[in-house]
Design an enzyme around this catalytic site. Structure first.
Site, PDB file in Angstrom:
ATOM      1  N   TYR A 166       0.825  -1.221   0.000  1.00  0.00           N
ATOM      2  CA  TYR A 166       0.000   0.000   0.000  1.00  0.00           C
ATOM      3  C   TYR A 166       0.857   1.268   0.000  1.00  0.00           C
ATOM      4  O   TYR A 166       0.636   2.161  -0.837  1.00  0.00           O
ATOM      5  CB  TYR A 166      -0.953  -0.041   1.196  1.00  0.00           C
ATOM      6  N   LYS A 170       0.989   4.302  -2.978  1.00  0.00           N
ATOM      7  CA  LYS A 170       0.712   5.730  -2.751  1.00  0.00           C
ATOM      8  C   LYS A 170       1.946   6.577  -3.101  1.00  0.00           C
ATOM      9  O   LYS A 170       1.802   7.731  -3.521  1.00  0.00           O
ATOM     10  CB  LYS A 170       0.262   5.966  -1.308  1.00  0.00           C
ATOM     11  N   THR A 201     -12.684   4.294   8.458  1.00  0.00           N
ATOM     12  CA  THR A 201     -13.481   3.817   7.317  1.00  0.00           C
ATOM     13  C   THR A 201     -13.302   2.304   7.222  1.00  0.00           C
ATOM     14  O   THR A 201     -12.474   1.711   7.925  1.00  0.00           O
ATOM     15  CB  THR A 201     -13.012   4.449   5.978  1.00  0.00           C
TER      16      THR A 201
HETATM   17  N1  LIG Z   1      -9.109   5.838   5.701  1.00  0.00           N
HETATM   18  C1  LIG Z   1      -7.884   6.301   5.828  1.00  0.00           C
HETATM   19  O1  LIG Z   1      -7.349   6.403   6.961  1.00  0.00           O
HETATM   20  C2  LIG Z   1      -7.106   6.761   4.634  1.00  0.00           C
HETATM   21  C3  LIG Z   1      -5.871   7.391   4.859  1.00  0.00           C
HETATM   22  C4  LIG Z   1      -5.143   7.820   3.772  1.00  0.00           C
HETATM   23  C5  LIG Z   1      -5.637   7.631   2.504  1.00  0.00           C
HETATM   24  N2  LIG Z   1      -6.837   6.994   2.306  1.00  0.00           N
HETATM   25  C6  LIG Z   1      -7.315   6.835   0.941  1.00  0.00           C
HETATM   26  O2  LIG Z   1      -8.606   7.400   0.843  1.00  0.00           O
HETATM   27  C7  LIG Z   1      -9.307   6.800  -0.254  1.00  0.00           C
HETATM   28  C8  LIG Z   1     -10.709   6.403   0.210  1.00  0.00           C
HETATM   29  O3  LIG Z   1     -10.559   5.372   1.170  1.00  0.00           O
HETATM   30  P1  LIG Z   1     -11.577   5.156   2.386  1.00  0.00           P
HETATM   31  O4  LIG Z   1     -10.774   5.188   3.619  1.00  0.00           O
HETATM   32  O5  LIG Z   1     -12.756   6.014   2.266  1.00  0.00           O
HETATM   33  O6  LIG Z   1     -11.916   3.620   2.126  1.00  0.00           O
HETATM   34  P2  LIG Z   1     -13.283   2.828   1.856  1.00  0.00           P
HETATM   35  O7  LIG Z   1     -14.330   3.281   2.813  1.00  0.00           O
HETATM   36  O8  LIG Z   1     -12.877   1.408   1.827  1.00  0.00           O
HETATM   37  O9  LIG Z   1     -13.714   3.332   0.402  1.00  0.00           O
HETATM   38  C9  LIG Z   1     -12.999   2.964  -0.735  1.00  0.00           C
HETATM   39  C10 LIG Z   1     -13.875   3.226  -1.929  1.00  0.00           C
HETATM   40  O10 LIG Z   1     -13.144   2.867  -3.127  1.00  0.00           O
HETATM   41  C11 LIG Z   1     -14.002   2.043  -3.897  1.00  0.00           C
HETATM   42  N3  LIG Z   1     -13.242   1.207  -4.827  1.00  0.00           N
HETATM   43  C12 LIG Z   1     -12.311   0.266  -4.564  1.00  0.00           C
HETATM   44  N4  LIG Z   1     -11.875  -0.299  -5.698  1.00  0.00           N
HETATM   45  C13 LIG Z   1     -12.554   0.294  -6.710  1.00  0.00           C
HETATM   46  C14 LIG Z   1     -12.565   0.146  -8.110  1.00  0.00           C
HETATM   47  N5  LIG Z   1     -11.801  -0.762  -8.727  1.00  0.00           N
HETATM   48  N6  LIG Z   1     -13.373   0.941  -8.849  1.00  0.00           N
HETATM   49  C15 LIG Z   1     -14.163   1.864  -8.250  1.00  0.00           C
HETATM   50  N7  LIG Z   1     -14.225   2.033  -6.922  1.00  0.00           N
HETATM   51  C16 LIG Z   1     -13.430   1.255  -6.158  1.00  0.00           C
HETATM   52  C17 LIG Z   1     -14.806   1.257  -2.892  1.00  0.00           C
HETATM   53  O11 LIG Z   1     -15.932   0.654  -3.508  1.00  0.00           O
HETATM   54  P3  LIG Z   1     -16.644  -0.678  -2.892  1.00  0.00           P
HETATM   55  O12 LIG Z   1     -17.585  -0.204  -1.829  1.00  0.00           O
HETATM   56  O13 LIG Z   1     -17.334  -1.257  -4.081  1.00  0.00           O
HETATM   57  O14 LIG Z   1     -15.558  -1.560  -2.359  1.00  0.00           O
HETATM   58  C18 LIG Z   1     -15.161   2.382  -1.935  1.00  0.00           C
HETATM   59  O15 LIG Z   1     -16.213   3.142  -2.456  1.00  0.00           O
HETATM   60  C19 LIG Z   1      -8.437   5.627  -0.713  1.00  0.00           C
HETATM   61  O16 LIG Z   1      -7.694   6.006  -1.855  1.00  0.00           O
HETATM   62  C20 LIG Z   1      -7.498   5.411   0.463  1.00  0.00           C
HETATM   63  O17 LIG Z   1      -6.283   4.812   0.073  1.00  0.00           O
HETATM   64  C21 LIG Z   1      -7.580   6.557   3.348  1.00  0.00           C
END
Ligand SMILES: NC(=O)c1ccc[n+]([C@@H]2O[C@H](COP(=O)([O-])OP(=O)(O)OC[C@H]3O[C@@H](n4cnc5c(N)ncnc54)[C@H](OP(=O)(O)O)[C@@H]3O)[C@@H](O)[C@H]2O)c1
Length: 250
Positions: A166, A170, A201
């Site tokens: 991961y 990034k 999340t």
């Molecule tokens: N949460 C954190 O602490 C954190 C920190 C730094 C960065 N981020 C980044 O923030 C972003 C959002 O993450 P989140 O924390 O909100 O996670 P999340 O709740 O797991 O949401 C991820 C989203 O991406 C979608 N997704 C995954 N693969 C996909 C694909 N092939 N095509 C279209 N949609 C897809 C998922 O859809 P499904 O529902 O269908 O699976 C979901 O809607 C990510 O890029 C993550 O790396 C998160």
């Protein structure tokens, strides 16, 4: 910000959903990218119930046909795109600790398909429509774990983290951001990477100490930068600086 259109990938839940809600509250039409129809429609309904002009767009960023269909839809319906938030991302639990010596190529490939290649596919498909907007904005949702400087700082909070799949995906996204910004520096389009901070999340079993809404604030800030705002930065939550928002090192 009426008459503006924003596409958010992975907007059916988590930070993406919160980003769609906040951009919708600013008056933008929000295109809710989601790879699964029922989840996408539910998100569209919830956003519309909250007063946003939300439209579900079926979009799996790893599927070339789905990406092209989305670009054609945006072109036909709106003629341009003002904001692209490359938010969709995954973490894979593959039974290893992710240490470099344990990492499998299969895990790397699966992660990169979404977190890196999917971003290139979506960005390049939508770029012609971003050029048609008066002030296009691209936000790549990245992470401080993609910062080589942060991950190798012995005094930093993340120094003990040695996982490769991961974080390296990034880091690749950060380089993409910097290079797109460089290519587009003489246009009105700004390209920045967002660090939402550790948000609760599904991605992390809801263990984060920030909320998805707080994480989305970072994407919204970068999506609404003024004409004299920066491009080519990793910006957002600064854990090592005691919280608050600012520029992080690559
Ligand atoms: N949460 C954190 O602490 C954190 C920190 C730094 C960065 N981020 C980044 O923030 C972003 C959002 O993450 P989140 O924390 O909100 O996670 P999340 O709740 O797991 O949401 C991820 C989203 O991406 C979608 N997704 C995954 N693969 C996909 C694909 N092939 N095509 C279209 N949609 C897809 C998922 O859809 P499904 O529902 O269908 O699976 C979901 O809607 C990510 O890029 C993550 O790396 C998160």
């Amino acid at each position: 910000m009426t008459n503006m259109t924003a596409l958010i990938t992975g907007a059916n839940k988590g930070i993406g959903f919160a980003t769609a809600r906040q951009l919708g509250a600013l008056g933008m039409t929000v295109l809710v990218g989601a790879r699964e129809a029922e989840r996408g429609r539910a998100a569209e309904r919830a956003l519309r119930d909250g007063g946003a002009d939300a439209v579900f767009v079926p979009l799996d960023i790893t599927d070339a046909e789905s990406v092209q269909t989305t670009a054609t839809f945006v072109q036909t319906e709106y003629g341009r795109l003002d904001v692209l938030v490359n938010n969709a991302g995954i973490v894979l639990a593959d039974g290893t600790r992710g240490l470099p010596s344990e990492t499998t190529v299969a895990t790397m490939r699966r992660l990169y398909e979404t977190n890196v290649f999917g971003v290139v596919a979506v960005t390049n498909a939508l770029l012609p429509l971003l050029h048609r907007a008066p002030a296009g904005r691209i936000v790549n949702v990245s992470s401080e774990v993609g910062s080589i400087a942060v991950m190798t700082d012995p005094a930093g909070a993340l120094f003990e983290l040695t996982s490769v799949p991961y974080p390296s995906s990034k880091a690749a996204l950060n380089m993409l951001t910097a290079m797109y910004a460089k290519e587009l520096r003489d246009t009105g389009i700004k390209v920045n990477a967002a660090n939402p901070g550790y948000c609760a999340t599904d991605l992390n079993g809801n263990n984060g100490f920030r909320t998805a809404e707080q994480g989305a604030e970072v994407s919204v800030h970068l999506a609404t930068l003024p004409a004299d705002g920066p491009s080519g930065l990793l910006w957002g939550f600064q854990m090592d600086a005691g919280g608050g928002y600012g520029v992080l090192p690559w």
